[in-house]
Write an enzyme that holds these catalytic residues in place. Sequence first.
Site, PDB file in Angstrom:
ATOM      1  CD  GLU A  87      30.077 -23.838  41.203  1.00  0.00           C
ATOM      2  OE1 GLU A  87      31.306 -24.028  41.131  1.00  0.00           O
ATOM      3  OE2 GLU A  87      29.433 -23.281  40.320  1.00  0.00           O
ATOM      4  CG  HIS A 106      31.624 -17.715  38.645  1.00  0.00           C
ATOM      5  ND1 HIS A 106      30.714 -17.223  37.743  1.00  0.00           N
ATOM      6  CD2 HIS A 106      31.354 -17.098  39.810  1.00  0.00           C
ATOM      7  CE1 HIS A 106      29.921 -16.345  38.349  1.00  0.00           C
ATOM      8  NE2 HIS A 106      30.302 -16.253  39.610  1.00  0.00           N
TER       9      HIS A 106
END
Length: 143
Positions: A87, A106
């Site tokens: 990430e 997300h």
Amino acid sequence: MQTCSVNSRSSQAEVDYLLKTSDVVSLHCPLTEKTRGLIGERELALMKKSAILINTARGHVVDKEAVTRALTDKQIKGYATDVFWDEPADPNDPFLDLQNVIVTPHILSSTTEFFEAVAVRCAENVLKVFGSQDLSNLEDRVV
């Protein structure tokens, strides 16, 4: 449509049955040592060729190399995710170019509904603590 689920107390036979019979497998679990690599080569091999794997848990719950191979070899039909192994996701990652992969941000926790639900759950849990009741939403944790 038939639905079924497994959890941390399910037997390996129950998990295998779910993988073998499901058209869609959707992952919703925290990343722990027990769930890291939960879906790997063995599990993907059990799934139907027409199955879709959805990962909204954490990236490392699914073995990246195994799912990449399964998708490239058409061992499963598709993969959808809003979580990644690194990430933020590397925009040059060849995984993102696979035609049977859908990625989204997300961001569920950015909705008004989410914040309202969290506030309600927190208030309920505070009341439960003062009333010596079990807390909501705890599983396999020592408190």
